[in-house]
Design an enzyme around this catalytic site. Structure first.
Site, mmCIF file in Angstrom:
data_model
loop_
_atom_site.group_PDB
_atom_site.id
_atom_site.type_symbol
_atom_site.label_atom_id
_atom_site.label_comp_id
_atom_site.label_asym_id
_atom_site.label_seq_id
_atom_site.Cartn_x
_atom_site.Cartn_y
_atom_site.Cartn_z
ATOM 1 N N GLU A 76 3.587 93.804 -46.052
ATOM 2 C CA GLU A 76 3.719 94.710 -47.198
ATOM 3 C C GLU A 76 4.853 95.692 -46.999
ATOM 4 O O GLU A 76 5.605 95.979 -47.931
ATOM 5 C CB GLU A 76 2.416 95.476 -47.436
ATOM 6 C CG GLU A 76 2.539 96.436 -48.606
ATOM 7 C CD GLU A 76 1.261 97.183 -48.934
ATOM 8 O OE1 GLU A 76 1.222 97.799 -50.017
ATOM 9 O OE2 GLU A 76 0.323 97.158 -48.126
ATOM 10 N N ASP A 92 -1.116 92.819 -44.221
ATOM 11 C CA ASP A 92 -1.234 94.134 -44.860
ATOM 12 C C ASP A 92 -1.745 95.090 -43.793
ATOM 13 O O ASP A 92 -2.904 95.016 -43.389
ATOM 14 C CB ASP A 92 -2.194 94.083 -46.050
ATOM 15 C CG ASP A 92 -2.112 95.337 -46.903
ATOM 16 O OD1 ASP A 92 -1.589 96.361 -46.413
ATOM 17 O OD2 ASP A 92 -2.566 95.316 -48.062
ATOM 18 N N ILE A 94 -2.414 98.335 -43.734
ATOM 19 C CA ILE A 94 -3.527 99.172 -44.218
ATOM 20 C C ILE A 94 -3.733 98.845 -45.691
ATOM 21 O O ILE A 94 -2.939 99.271 -46.538
ATOM 22 C CB ILE A 94 -3.271 100.685 -44.059
ATOM 23 C CG1 ILE A 94 -2.887 101.064 -42.627
ATOM 24 C CG2 ILE A 94 -4.519 101.463 -44.491
ATOM 25 C CD1 ILE A 94 -2.581 102.554 -42.436
ATOM 26 N N THR A 97 -4.682 102.410 -48.502
ATOM 27 C CA THR A 97 -4.009 103.532 -47.844
ATOM 28 C C THR A 97 -4.515 104.884 -48.338
ATOM 29 O O THR A 97 -4.606 105.833 -47.558
ATOM 30 C CB THR A 97 -2.481 103.430 -48.045
ATOM 31 O OG1 THR A 97 -2.025 102.191 -47.484
ATOM 32 C CG2 THR A 97 -1.748 104.570 -47.364
ATOM 33 N N ASP A 219 -2.640 91.565 -50.052
ATOM 34 C CA ASP A 219 -3.941 92.214 -50.236
ATOM 35 C C ASP A 219 -5.090 91.223 -50.069
ATOM 36 O O ASP A 219 -6.136 91.562 -49.521
ATOM 37 C CB ASP A 219 -4.058 92.827 -51.637
ATOM 38 C CG ASP A 219 -3.045 93.920 -51.902
ATOM 39 O OD1 ASP A 219 -2.721 94.667 -50.961
ATOM 40 O OD2 ASP A 219 -2.591 94.032 -53.055
#
Length: 276
Positions: A76, A92, A94, A97, A219
């Protein structure tokens, strides 16, 4: 150095994904300050990046490079790094976030592995809950040592449905309009704040279904495999594949009911300028 050839071993890929996701999660827990600072925004002032987003992705990339230097990586924060190996890692660092920023527990480290354009292994670490979800294609979905099965036989009116919202006002306006039509037709709505965690919640039977517009490949790459290996169906509306326009996930049967509810609402749109 010669290019790597031959199909990667799926079990080895999964084991490495699990190790890396857990290590990144431990690092994030250890280094998270009392109030992390936003270092950048992306699509809107509410779409934030912290320094630890970047640090976690750098850690993940370094571990992949050490173990499998020929593989490609899509992250990402760091974008797409090409490779000559047999796999591409989809990362990803985090997911969730804003939850991480505020100290809420529903954020995750997501590490998936793609071979020939198909996700074959994935790990999702939810560090503040001490949970590790994993799946290999054809090998089932797992929470630690527990085999996961999504809820089946649930009718739409009894379904607990997770969803999420975008960052732009024009998108949120439509999502609120859609939600107003969905809420009276289901048991209730949950908004956790992480696509990866929501999909894992479908796999674990903690919610019955999940839908959202605007999710990205990183995601749901790992968590989507976890959900499908737990028996759920994942897709877009009206028979289309899932993607940024829409992602729907539920057991077969409930999936079709939710699709039938959502599709006439035209949720794959944003409000016109000035009508947010």
């Amino acid at each position: 150095m010669a290019e790597e050839r031959g199909a990667p071993d799926q079990a080895e890929l999964l084991a490495l994904a699990v190790i890396i996701a857990e290590e990144a999660g431990r690092m994030l827990i250890a280094k998270r300050p009392a109030r992390p600072e936003v270092v950048e925004t992306k699509t809107s002032p509410t779409d934030v990046v912290t320094a630890l987003d970047r640090a976690a992705e750098e850690l993940i990339r370094s571990r992949i490079a050490a173990a499998r230097p020929y593989d490609a990586v899509l992250g990402e924060e760091g974008g797409d790094t090409p490779g000559t190996g047999g796999a591409r890692w989809v990362v990803d660092p985090i997911d969730g976030t804003v939850n991480f920023l505020y100290g809420l527990p529903d954020w995750a480290v997501s590490v998936a592995v793609e071979v020939d354009g198909e996700i074959v292994a994935g790990a999702v670490s939810v560090p503040q809950r001490g949970e590790l979800y994993s799946a290999a294609k054809g090998g089932g979905a797992w929470l630690g040592g527990e085999r996961l099965r999504c809820n089946t036989g649930v009718e739409l009116g009894r379904a607990l449905v997770a969803t999420g919202f975008g960052y732009a006002a024009a998108r949120r306006a439509v999502q609120a309009e859609v939600l107003a039509h969905v809420l009276p037709r289901v048991r209730d709505i949950r908004r956790g704040g992480s696509c990866a965690v929501d999909l894992c919640s479908v796999a674990a039977g903690r919610v019955d279904a999940y839908y959202e517009r605007g999710t990205h490949y990183w995601d749901h790459a790992a968590a989507g495999l976890i959900a499908t290996e737990a028996g759920a169906r994942i897709g877009g509306l009206r028979g289309k594949p899932h993607g940024t326009d829409m992602l729907v996930c539920a057991a077969p049967g409930l999936f079709e009911e939710l699709d039938g509810l959502l599709a006439p609402l035209d949720p794959e749109r944003d409000a016109p300028a000035g009508q947010e």
